[in-house]
Design a protein around this motif. Structure first.
Motif, PDB file in Angstrom:
ATOM      1  N   TYR A  70       0.861  -1.181   0.000  1.00 35.36           N
ATOM      2  CA  TYR A  70       0.000   0.000   0.000  1.00 35.36           C
ATOM      3  C   TYR A  70       0.901   1.236   0.000  1.00 35.36           C
ATOM      4  O   TYR A  70       1.834   1.328   0.802  1.00 35.36           O
ATOM      5  N   PRO A  71       0.639   2.217  -0.887  1.00 31.94           N
ATOM      6  CA  PRO A  71       1.623   3.288  -1.121  1.00 31.94           C
ATOM      7  C   PRO A  71       1.806   4.306  -0.004  1.00 31.94           C
ATOM      8  O   PRO A  71       2.839   4.974   0.032  1.00 31.94           O
ATOM      9  N   ILE A  72       0.824   4.457   0.892  1.00 33.87           N
ATOM     10  CA  ILE A  72       0.936   5.527   1.888  1.00 33.87           C
ATOM     11  C   ILE A  72       0.868   4.927   3.286  1.00 33.87           C
ATOM     12  O   ILE A  72      -0.213   4.809   3.878  1.00 33.87           O
ATOM     13  N   THR A  73       2.003   4.530   3.817  1.00 35.33           N
ATOM     14  CA  THR A  73       2.056   3.981   5.171  1.00 35.33           C
ATOM     15  C   THR A  73       3.029   4.798   6.019  1.00 35.33           C
ATOM     16  O   THR A  73       3.855   5.540   5.494  1.00 35.33           O
ATOM     17  N   ARG A  74       2.926   4.627   7.331  1.00 35.04           N
ATOM     18  CA  ARG A  74       3.764   5.376   8.260  1.00 35.04           C
ATOM     19  C   ARG A  74       3.802   4.639   9.589  1.00 35.04           C
ATOM     20  O   ARG A  74       3.030   3.694   9.815  1.00 35.04           O
ATOM     21  N   SER A  75       4.657   5.090  10.488  1.00 32.20           N
ATOM     22  CA  SER A  75       4.720   4.555  11.852  1.00 32.20           C
ATOM     23  C   SER A  75       4.072   5.535  12.813  1.00 32.20           C
ATOM     24  O   SER A  75       4.051   6.750  12.577  1.00 32.20           O
ATOM     25  N   LEU A  76       3.539   5.005  13.897  1.00 28.60           N
ATOM     26  CA  LEU A  76       3.064   5.817  15.010  1.00 28.60           C
ATOM     27  C   LEU A  76       4.115   5.748  16.114  1.00 28.60           C
ATOM     28  O   LEU A  76       4.602   4.663  16.437  1.00 28.60           O
ATOM     29  N   PHE A  77       4.444   6.899  16.706  1.00 31.16           N
ATOM     30  CA  PHE A  77       5.541   6.989  17.663  1.00 31.16           C
ATOM     31  C   PHE A  77       5.067   7.464  19.033  1.00 31.16           C
ATOM     32  O   PHE A  77       4.191   8.325  19.128  1.00 31.16           O
ATOM     33  N   VAL A  78       5.699   6.918  20.076  1.00 34.62           N
ATOM     34  CA  VAL A  78       5.661   7.533  21.396  1.00 34.62           C
ATOM     35  C   VAL A  78       6.896   8.429  21.476  1.00 34.62           C
ATOM     36  O   VAL A  78       8.014   7.975  21.246  1.00 34.62           O
ATOM     37  N   VAL A  79       6.691   9.717  21.782  1.00 35.52           N
ATOM     38  CA  VAL A  79       7.802  10.666  21.875  1.00 35.52           C
ATOM     39  C   VAL A  79       8.146  10.855  23.352  1.00 35.52           C
ATOM     40  O   VAL A  79       7.287  11.225  24.156  1.00 35.52           O
ATOM     41  N   ILE A  80       9.406  10.592  23.687  1.00 35.65           N
ATOM     42  CA  ILE A  80       9.853  10.542  25.079  1.00 35.65           C
ATOM     43  C   ILE A  80      10.854  11.658  25.359  1.00 35.65           C
ATOM     44  O   ILE A  80      11.782  11.884  24.575  1.00 35.65           O
ATOM     45  N   GLN A 132      10.691  10.738  31.747  1.00 29.61           N
ATOM     46  CA  GLN A 132      11.344   9.788  30.844  1.00 29.61           C
ATOM     47  C   GLN A 132      10.927   8.358  31.171  1.00 29.61           C
ATOM     48  O   GLN A 132      10.621   7.571  30.269  1.00 29.61           O
ATOM     49  N   GLN A 133      10.893   8.033  32.442  1.00 26.31           N
ATOM     50  CA  GLN A 133      10.484   6.689  32.850  1.00 26.31           C
ATOM     51  C   GLN A 133       9.045   6.412  32.439  1.00 26.31           C
ATOM     52  O   GLN A 133       8.715   5.303  31.987  1.00 26.31           O
ATOM     53  N   ALA A 134       8.171   7.424  32.544  1.00 27.70           N
ATOM     54  CA  ALA A 134       6.772   7.250  32.164  1.00 27.70           C
ATOM     55  C   ALA A 134       6.633   7.020  30.658  1.00 27.70           C
ATOM     56  O   ALA A 134       5.880   6.142  30.222  1.00 27.70           O
ATOM     57  N   GLY A 135       7.356   7.812  29.855  1.00 26.74           N
ATOM     58  CA  GLY A 135       7.288   7.646  28.408  1.00 26.74           C
ATOM     59  C   GLY A 135       7.809   6.295  27.950  1.00 26.74           C
ATOM     60  O   GLY A 135       7.218   5.635  27.087  1.00 26.74           O
ATOM     61  N   GLU A 136       8.933   5.867  28.537  1.00 27.32           N
ATOM     62  CA  GLU A 136       9.494   4.565  28.180  1.00 27.32           C
ATOM     63  C   GLU A 136       8.566   3.433  28.609  1.00 27.32           C
ATOM     64  O   GLU A 136       8.405   2.440  27.889  1.00 27.32           O
ATOM     65  N   ALA A 137       7.945   3.585  29.777  1.00 23.81           N
ATOM     66  CA  ALA A 137       7.017   2.561  30.255  1.00 23.81           C
ATOM     67  C   ALA A 137       5.806   2.456  29.327  1.00 23.81           C
ATOM     68  O   ALA A 137       5.361   1.354  28.988  1.00 23.81           O
ATOM     69  N   TYR A 138       5.268   3.616  28.903  1.00 23.88           N
ATOM     70  CA  TYR A 138       4.098   3.593  28.017  1.00 23.88           C
ATOM     71  C   TYR A 138       4.434   2.916  26.687  1.00 23.88           C
ATOM     72  O   TYR A 138       3.673   2.077  26.189  1.00 23.88           O
TER      73      TYR A 138
END
Length: 342
Positions: A296-306, A314-320
């Motif tokens: 499929y031509p239009i794909t992407r990733s979803l990110f958690v930004v920490i 930082q610990q909360a973002g990494e845990a999530y």
């Protein structure tokens, strides 16, 4: 003869010494958990993805604000309540920006400004955002947790087999303004979009599909996807793009196949297309294989930004992020309509 005996004794002594050293090394490696074969020791899980929410280690206690991309809404509705049940000490509070619409950009800005513990994004972090973080004395990290695609929606009455990426671009810069120019009926095209500065979905479309060009004067702006889908239902010539899980299961619109070239159309849904009259008893499902395989031509990733500041944020973002990368988290991401990354 005596010399031969001495040689044999020396060889035997050497073999015994090598054996003892090897046995000692093996014992030490077993005790230390080291594995020379490169794989994880058998008494430890190879990845955190083999764990459930309840089993994950290093999850902090406290109340943590988060938010960002609107494309994450299905995950927030599906996975986050399950996190709260399994880990009541890890309290999550979703917050909207004040005076502006939510989105990846606003979420990262609020993270930089200290209004969030971590944010959710449907696009990679920009260089300018990395620089802003460094100016504030910390760095940013992005962890991909799911695969998403952009789906193109039209009015269900529109009879067209699909669009190429080039045709899609020409529609949104105003070069193509009638469906007859792309094999459809003699009908004016009404392109809809959210404003360019509202989120990662629109930014991705502008960069990847429009090549950085501005929207044409024919484009109509809507505040959110809900409003856009209502407009499509009322406008036979309408077209809109959004995260695939927000579009594909809907009953009032039709998702279009997209191709890199003419004749190479790939649908964002599993064929055959479910007729509108059968919805909502039966809904279209995501074409997960096409997303995973990159067809499929239009794909992407979803990110958690920490926020990497050595603090509890930082610990909360990494845990999530790690929670969503467990087997349980990836299953819930799949249930939310996205493609698992593991």
């Amino acid at each position: 003869m005596a010399q031969k005996n001495e040689t044999a004794v020396l060889i035997l002594s050497l073999l015994i010494t090598v054996g003892l050293v090897g046995a000692g090394l093996w014992w030490f490696l077993q005790r230390s958990g080291t594995n020379l074969g490169g794989s994880a020791p058998s008494n430890q899980p190879a990845q955190t993805s083999s764990q459930s929410f309840a089993q994950l280690q290093d999850v902090p206690a406290g109340l943590f604000s988060y938010g960002g991309s609107t494309s994450w809404a299905p995950i927030r509705l599906t996975a986050d309540p399950a996190v709260q049940v399994a880990r009541p000490e890890f309290k999550l509070r979703y917050i909207d920006p004040i005076g502006e619409p939510p989105g990846s950009s606003t979420g990262i800005r609020m993270l930089l400004d200290g209004q969030m513990a971590f944010s959710q994004s449907s696009r990679p972090i920009r260089d300018t955002e990395f620089q802003q973080a460094q100016q504030r004395g910390f760095s940013l990290k992005q962890v991909p947790v799911a695969i998403d695609g952009l789906a193109i929606a039209v009015n269900p009455s529109l009879n067209i087999s699909g669009l190429t990426l080039a045709q899609l671009k020409d529609i949104y810069i105003g070069k193509i303004d009638n469906w007859s120019q792309v094999g459809g009926p003699n009908l004016n095209i009404i392109p809809f979009t959210r404003p360019a500065d509202t989120g990662g979905t629109v930014e991705l479309f502008v960069q990847e599909i429009l090549g950085g060009q501005a929207f044409g004067p024919n484009v109509k702006f809507v505040p959110n996807t809900t409003q856009a889908l209502r407009q499509l239902a009322d406008n036979p010539g309408g077209i809109y793009f959004a995260s695939a899980p927000e579009v594909v299961p809907q009953c009032t619109i039709k998702p279009l196949p997209i191709g890199r070239q003419a004749g190479e159309f790939v649908p964002p849904y599993q064929e055959p297309l479910v007729p509108i009259e059968q919805c909502p008893n039966q809904r279209n499902q995501l074409n997960i294989q096409a997303f995973q395989q990159g067809r499929y031509p239009i794909t992407r990733s979803l990110f958690v930004v920490i926020k990497q500041n050595g603090q509890i944020e930082q610990q909360a973002g990494e845990a999530y992020a790690n929670l969503l990368l467990t087997v349980q988290g990836q299953e819930l991401i799949s249930q939310a309509g996205f493609v698992r990354i593991r």
